[in-house]
Design a protein around this motif. Structure first.
Motif, PDB file in Angstrom:
ATOM      1  N   VAL A 706      90.646  41.574 -28.277  1.00 51.77           N
ATOM      2  CA  VAL A 706      90.715  39.882 -27.184  1.00 51.77           C
ATOM      3  C   VAL A 706      92.173  39.665 -26.713  1.00 51.77           C
ATOM      4  O   VAL A 706      93.071  39.901 -27.544  1.00 51.77           O
ATOM      5  N   GLU A 707      92.057  39.678 -25.394  1.00 50.93           N
ATOM      6  CA  GLU A 707      93.389  39.312 -24.882  1.00 50.93           C
ATOM      7  C   GLU A 707      93.145  38.500 -23.709  1.00 50.93           C
ATOM      8  O   GLU A 707      92.384  38.422 -22.827  1.00 50.93           O
ATOM      9  N   SER A 708      93.826  37.365 -23.877  1.00 49.56           N
ATOM     10  CA  SER A 708      93.555  36.206 -23.065  1.00 49.56           C
ATOM     11  C   SER A 708      92.387  35.816 -22.859  1.00 49.56           C
ATOM     12  O   SER A 708      91.880  35.491 -21.804  1.00 49.56           O
ATOM     13  N   GLY A 709      91.574  35.578 -23.651  1.00 42.90           N
ATOM     14  CA  GLY A 709      90.128  35.383 -23.852  1.00 42.90           C
ATOM     15  C   GLY A 709      89.242  36.244 -23.171  1.00 42.90           C
ATOM     16  O   GLY A 709      87.875  36.110 -22.985  1.00 42.90           O
ATOM     17  N   HIS A 710      89.576  37.417 -22.708  1.00 46.29           N
ATOM     18  CA  HIS A 710      88.787  38.506 -22.529  1.00 46.29           C
ATOM     19  C   HIS A 710      88.658  39.508 -23.459  1.00 46.29           C
ATOM     20  O   HIS A 710      89.360  40.221 -24.036  1.00 46.29           O
ATOM     21  N   ILE A 711      87.361  39.872 -23.657  1.00 42.60           N
ATOM     22  CA  ILE A 711      86.999  41.160 -24.712  1.00 42.60           C
ATOM     23  C   ILE A 711      86.830  42.509 -24.249  1.00 42.60           C
ATOM     24  O   ILE A 711      86.204  42.900 -22.998  1.00 42.60           O
ATOM     25  N   TYR A 712      87.951  43.360 -24.979  1.00 43.62           N
ATOM     26  CA  TYR A 712      87.776  44.795 -24.372  1.00 43.62           C
ATOM     27  C   TYR A 712      87.423  45.709 -25.754  1.00 43.62           C
ATOM     28  O   TYR A 712      87.710  45.174 -26.611  1.00 43.62           O
ATOM     29  N   GLU A 713      86.552  46.777 -25.309  1.00 46.95           N
ATOM     30  CA  GLU A 713      86.145  47.796 -26.085  1.00 46.95           C
ATOM     31  C   GLU A 713      87.195  48.780 -26.178  1.00 46.95           C
ATOM     32  O   GLU A 713      87.434  49.232 -25.007  1.00 46.95           O
ATOM     33  N   THR A 714      87.512  49.207 -27.224  1.00 44.47           N
ATOM     34  CA  THR A 714      88.475  50.513 -27.346  1.00 44.47           C
ATOM     35  C   THR A 714      87.830  51.424 -28.537  1.00 44.47           C
ATOM     36  O   THR A 714      87.280  51.129 -29.276  1.00 44.47           O
ATOM     37  N   ILE A 715      87.558  52.540 -27.798  1.00 46.07           N
ATOM     38  CA  ILE A 715      87.391  53.950 -28.785  1.00 46.07           C
ATOM     39  C   ILE A 715      88.573  54.276 -29.815  1.00 46.07           C
ATOM     40  O   ILE A 715      89.480  54.383 -29.432  1.00 46.07           O
ATOM     41  N   VAL A 716      87.958  54.215 -30.835  1.00 46.62           N
ATOM     42  CA  VAL A 716      88.757  54.610 -31.965  1.00 46.62           C
ATOM     43  C   VAL A 716      88.746  56.196 -32.237  1.00 46.62           C
ATOM     44  O   VAL A 716      89.765  56.579 -32.426  1.00 46.62           O
ATOM     45  N   SER A 717      87.502  56.709 -32.240  1.00 46.82           N
ATOM     46  CA  SER A 717      87.506  58.308 -32.273  1.00 46.82           C
ATOM     47  C   SER A 717      86.048  58.579 -31.989  1.00 46.82           C
ATOM     48  O   SER A 717      85.130  57.602 -31.722  1.00 46.82           O
ATOM     49  N   VAL A 718      85.894  59.796 -31.885  1.00 43.06           N
ATOM     50  CA  VAL A 718      84.789  60.567 -31.165  1.00 43.06           C
ATOM     51  C   VAL A 718      84.403  61.471 -32.086  1.00 43.06           C
ATOM     52  O   VAL A 718      84.962  62.221 -32.340  1.00 43.06           O
ATOM     53  N   LYS A 719      83.029  61.621 -32.679  1.00 40.69           N
ATOM     54  CA  LYS A 719      82.440  62.847 -33.435  1.00 40.69           C
ATOM     55  C   LYS A 719      82.100  63.641 -32.280  1.00 40.69           C
ATOM     56  O   LYS A 719      81.228  63.770 -31.616  1.00 40.69           O
ATOM     57  N   GLU A 720      83.012  64.779 -32.051  1.00 41.98           N
ATOM     58  CA  GLU A 720      82.827  66.018 -31.390  1.00 41.98           C
ATOM     59  C   GLU A 720      82.118  67.052 -31.975  1.00 41.98           C
ATOM     60  O   GLU A 720      82.530  67.904 -32.631  1.00 41.98           O
ATOM     61  N   THR A 721      80.914  67.277 -31.471  1.00 43.21           N
ATOM     62  CA  THR A 721      79.683  68.134 -31.908  1.00 43.21           C
ATOM     63  C   THR A 721      79.007  68.837 -30.923  1.00 43.21           C
ATOM     64  O   THR A 721      78.824  68.314 -30.014  1.00 43.21           O
ATOM     65  N   ARG A 722      78.374  69.961 -31.214  1.00 41.23           N
ATOM     66  CA  ARG A 722      77.626  70.403 -30.520  1.00 41.23           C
ATOM     67  C   ARG A 722      76.060  70.222 -30.877  1.00 41.23           C
ATOM     68  O   ARG A 722      75.059  70.573 -30.144  1.00 41.23           O
ATOM     69  N   LEU A 723      76.089  69.686 -32.141  1.00 43.44           N
ATOM     70  CA  LEU A 723      74.631  69.654 -32.513  1.00 43.44           C
ATOM     71  C   LEU A 723      73.847  68.632 -31.585  1.00 43.44           C
ATOM     72  O   LEU A 723      72.481  68.871 -31.453  1.00 43.44           O
ATOM     73  N   THR A 724      74.302  67.348 -31.235  1.00 46.12           N
ATOM     74  CA  THR A 724      73.374  66.530 -30.604  1.00 46.12           C
ATOM     75  C   THR A 724      72.771  67.125 -29.449  1.00 46.12           C
ATOM     76  O   THR A 724      71.720  67.331 -28.966  1.00 46.12           O
ATOM     77  N   SER A 725      73.786  67.904 -28.355  1.00 45.91           N
ATOM     78  CA  SER A 725      73.243  68.797 -27.317  1.00 45.91           C
ATOM     79  C   SER A 725      72.351  69.892 -27.532  1.00 45.91           C
ATOM     80  O   SER A 725      71.383  69.902 -26.775  1.00 45.91           O
ATOM     81  N   LEU A 726      72.747  70.584 -28.649  1.00 43.16           N
ATOM     82  CA  LEU A 726      71.738  71.726 -29.002  1.00 43.16           C
ATOM     83  C   LEU A 726      70.346  71.080 -29.180  1.00 43.16           C
ATOM     84  O   LEU A 726      69.362  71.590 -28.808  1.00 43.16           O
ATOM     85  N   VAL A 727      70.159  69.923 -30.146  1.00 38.05           N
ATOM     86  CA  VAL A 727      68.911  69.633 -30.472  1.00 38.05           C
ATOM     87  C   VAL A 727      68.232  69.026 -29.294  1.00 38.05           C
ATOM     88  O   VAL A 727      66.882  68.967 -29.091  1.00 38.05           O
ATOM     89  N   ALA A 728      68.951  68.158 -28.665  1.00 36.71           N
ATOM     90  CA  ALA A 728      68.135  67.374 -27.402  1.00 36.71           C
ATOM     91  C   ALA A 728      67.692  68.345 -26.457  1.00 36.71           C
ATOM     92  O   ALA A 728      66.636  68.421 -25.792  1.00 36.71           O
TER      93      ALA A 728
END
Length: 856
Positions: A706-728
């Motif tokens: 929260v900054e000056s009453g505004h809510i922001y989303e920040t990415i902390v980390s991402v699971k970099e994988t091939r499995l999701t795209s393969l299975v989909a």
């Protein structure tokens, strides 16, 4: 703490109201002092001090010797109050980048309220004299302002019980320096800030005292007092805190304070302020080691030898990605940080995100090519291309799909074949082969380096253009439904009977347009399929509109559900990740089962055609092959831009991906995949927006700030994988077993709602769209973004208008009714590069352009 040792200067906001106790990421140890503070004279020393102590939160008690309190009322009469003290770190204001720093000082100099050599000794008398100076100045008068009330608001005893008055300043800013022995306050100046509802504008007054005054702990030798008053409803960069930060930054320089002590008149005082502003601006212009949010590739100019080093980009990509190839299969599955649940929800999302556009664009291609490329071929091409890309790509988080611009190209190619009596499959194959040839050349000669020239603003124009194409496809689809069903009456016996024909002019519809041959064919086909139990007409059109809007509403509501307070956080996240399949399945059941008596528009299904038939490429003449080369070149420009821009958005710094990029190798792989698709008459595929960034977001761990009453989303980390795209993509291939039933149960209006959902979610975080929205907001609602702080508001709106103009030009070519105009809109995208580098700097200063192109 070690990083703050030495002479690093910071500013601390002292608030007695409500801010989290936070100071330089380390808490001051107040244990021993708290234990020893029992003597009554120490308590009274603290009470008499007008400045809040920086050591701890204290309890101020007026000693009552008559007895201990026995009830709440007695406790109040005993004079006990609780004081909440907090510390908040503020950054020194950057006079080079933050445009308000210059304007705050200009505004003060225009209405200067300066008191030199003030003789008052107490803080209350000094502040009363400053407020009296406000009241007597004709330029600073506030007609409805009660300065006595302002005086009381500056202190903590405003509104407290009379017996328990604790007369301390509410909001102050002071300079501090972290040293080896602890924290040292700059005690020669004090900035007091206050928000007053009755004020109409901001006011600043600076008072230089005749002699140093001792006003308590941390303010033992005060010579300067800065008073900042502001109304509460102000733009985030114009608040009392921001104005106070401007002047506090200037007064944090001891040399500047010494110069102010030497000034004799107000004019000399002003000149010293202007000179200090100049010094701060020059200091901030010196190069630093940080990129300040700019893309790291935005500084180094390109050189010719980088393109002549054949294959270097591909080899570098392989060398960068191959060492972590095995981790793409094991991360999140083996080890401590498992993310199997997130993988499953992402697979479900990605399966529907790939399958449903394949059905939608397959149906569109089926209509445009008269069955040459249908839904089955689109699903097969998606499965094969998606699996190959997921296995061998350098960035497996990028999603390949056939897209709306490709559907436009295929439609134009079909028209050319009809005009010149060419075999569609052969001409289509040759265009695809030439496209692949040019893409191979681009990858070998490192042409992806040119994407360094695409700034964030240019990428967002193209991204918003793609979102608009999704919206227009949905609008066109629902418009066809209304033309077919709503304006032709309610029964299938005689759509254009006398009553219907008489009714049409009253609706303002051109009957000649309605009675064209294509409509007649569609009506005759509908008449052949209707029965007495199935109704179609206006109810079909209305239900179609409800299904489209319902799919959009439910999908977007569930997508935003993670921000709601309902249910458990993990449940909210699952519902948000599965928003797309839930909304599509729900309204498919509504349209095909609950309202099964109403005829709905569905995609065609062909069972007799073979899926893998080689195109007769030898049947075309040399002239046709050469003409295919020209179209293939234009198509390669589209592939090159789309593939690299989507990859750039996927690899954006805010996504915090750590395994590296592979632009050149991925472009070569896309060329090889589309070679096979072309010769078998399957639809082309390339990196898709917004599916790829949405894939990253689905695999990301996000936290809110929260900054000056505004809510922001920040990415902390991402699971970099091939499995999701393969299975989909594997599941997309298995979906062939679901044709025609139950996939034909998905009405076309639901697919149109899917298009709207994709378009709406894709603008989330698009800076261009956010700046367009600023035109409809009042200034107090402006978010405290980096460009709001660094760029004048007028320049922001100029830049936004120029971007919108470029977007309109791009839409004019990409969505033109003239078929050949659609073929050259990739060249318009390329033309945005010289516009950004050569034309825009003539209108808006380069430093402001760079600030708006920065990430944060």
């Amino acid at each position: 703490m070690e990083n703050y040792l030495g002479k690093m200067m910071m500013i601390v906001l002292e608030s007695a109201n409500d801010v989290l106790l936070w100071y330089l990421k380390c808490h001051t140890d107040d244990g021993p002092e708290a234990k020893e503070e029992t003597a009554s004279e120490e308590l009274y020393d603290t009470v008499n001090s007008t400045i809040v102590s920086a050591d701890s939160i204290r309890f101020f008690v007026n000693v009552n010797l008559e007895g201990a309190p026995r009830a709440t009322a007695e406790s109040e009469s005993a004079g006990c109050v609780l004081l909440h003290t907090s510390r908040k770190y503020l950054k020194l204001k950057n006079f080079e980048e933050e445009v308000r720093a210059q304007r705050d000082l200009d505004g003060f100099l225009a209405r200067a309220s300066i008191i030199l050599d003030e003789t008052a000794t107490s803080l209350d008398d000094v502040l009363r004299e400053m407020l009296r100076h406000f009241a007597e100045d004709p330029e600073n008068t506030e007609p409805s302002c009660n300065f006595e009330k302002i005086m009381s608001t500056l202190f903590t005893d405003s509104g407290t019980p009379r017996e328990g008055n604790v007369h301390l300043l509410s909001d102050t800013i002071q300079g501090v320096t972290a040293t080896v022995t602890g924290v040292q306050y700059q005690q020669s100046w004090l900035c007091i800030i206050c928000t007053i509802k009755s004020l109409q504008r901001r006011h600043v007054c600076i008072s230089r005292l005749e002699r140093p005054q001792n006003w308590g702990e941390n303010s033992c030798e005060v010579r300067f007092v800065i008073l900042v008053l502001a109304p509460p409803k102000m733009k985030s960069t114009k608040t009392a805190t921001e104005v106070g930060r401007t002047f506090a930054t200037m007064f944090s320089d001891i040399t500047f304070r010494q110069k102010l002590l030497e000034t004799k008149t107000e004019e000399e005082f002003k000149e010293a302020l202007v000179h200090q502003r100049h010094l701060l601006t020059v200091v901030n212009q010196r190069p630093s080691g940080r990129s300040d949010g700019h893309k790291p590739h935005g500084h180094k100019p390109l050189k010719l030898h980088e393109f002549l080093n054949v294959g270097k980009g591909i080899s570098d990509d392989i060398a960068r990605r191959f060492p972590v190839y095995a981790l793409d299969f094991t991360d999140g599955v083996i080890g401590n940080n498992k993310a199997i649940g997130k993988y499953i929800t992402t697979m479900i999302f990605l399966y529907f995100a790939c399958l449903l556009p394949s059905i939608a664009f397959g149906s569109l291609n089926d209509e445009n090519t008269r069955g040459a490329i249908d839904v089955r071929k689109t699903i097969v091409g998606q499965c094969i291309g998606g699996l190959l890309y997921a296995l061998f790509s350098g960035q497996p988080l990028v999603v390949l799909l056939t897209t709306a611009p490709l559907a436009l190209y295929i439609n134009v190619i079909r028209g050319i074949c009809d005009d010149y009596n060419l075999d569609f499959s052969a001409f289509y194959a040759w265009i695809g082969l030439w496209n692949s040839f040019f893409l191979v050349m681009y990858s070998l000669f490192n042409f992806s380096l040119l994407m360094k020239l695409f700034k964030r603003s240019t990428e967002e124009i193209i991204a918003l253009f793609i979102s608009i194409t999704f919206v227009l496809d949905a609008i066109k689809g629902i418009t066809k439904v209304f033309k077919k069903y709503y304006y032709y009456g309610r029964t299938g016996d005689n759509y254009l009977g006398k009553e219907g024909a008489d009714a049409i002019p009253s609706l303002g519809i051109n009957t000649t347009f309605l009675m064209n041959s294509s409509v007649s064919r569609s009506m005759s086909l509908e008449n052949q399929t209707c029965t007495h139990d199935v109704h179609y007409g206006r109810e079909t059109a209305v239900l179609s509109l409800m299904l489209m809007l319902g799919t959009l509403w439910l999908g977007h509501t569930l997508y935003q559900f993670k921000k709601s307070p309902y249910l458990h956080a993990r449940v909210r996240e699952i519902l948000s990740d599965c928003a797309l399949p839930i909304s599509v399945l729900t309204f498919s059941v509504v349209g095909s089962y609950i309202f099964k008596e109403i005829e709905m528009s569905r995609f065609n299904y062909h069972t007799s055609d073979s899926l893998f038939v080689l195109a007769p490429v030898q049947s075309l003449s040399i002239g046709s092959v050469m003409s295919a080369m020209g179209l293939g070149f234009l198509l390669s420009m589209l592939f090159f831009i789309e593939q690299n821009i989507v990859a750039s958005l996927t690899n954006a710094p805010e996504n915090r991906l750590v395994k590296g990029t592979a632009y050149h190798w991925d472009l070569l792989l896309v060329a090889l995949i589309n070679t096979g698709l072309s010769v078998f008459g399957l639809p082309w595929i390339h990196a898709a927006f917004p599916h790829s960034p949405m894939h990253v977001r689905a695999l990301a761990y996000v936290e809110e700030r929260v900054e000056s009453g505004h809510i922001y989303e920040t990415i902390v980390s991402v699971k970099e994988t091939r499995l999701t795209s393969l299975v989909a993509n594997f599941l997309v291939g298995l979906s062939l077993l679901l044709l025609p039933f139950p996939l034909q149960w998905i009405p076309k209006p639901v697919l149109y709602g899917l298009f709207l959902y994709i378009a709406l979610t894709s603008i989330d975080g698009n800076q261009l769209f956010e700046r367009v929205a600023l035109l409809l907001k009042e200034q107090t609602a402006y978010p405290p973004t980096h460009y709001i702080r660094r760029v004048p508001q007028r320049k922001i709106h100029y830049f936004t208008g120029l971007q919108v103009l470029q977007l309109l030009i791009l839409c004019g070519f990409g969505m033109s009714p003239l078929p050949y105009m659609k073929m050259i809109f990739p060249l318009i995208m390329i033309g945005m590069i010289p516009i950004r580098y050569n034309l825009l700097p003539r209108i808006i200063e380069a430093k402001y352009l760079d600030a708006m192109d920065a990430e944060h």
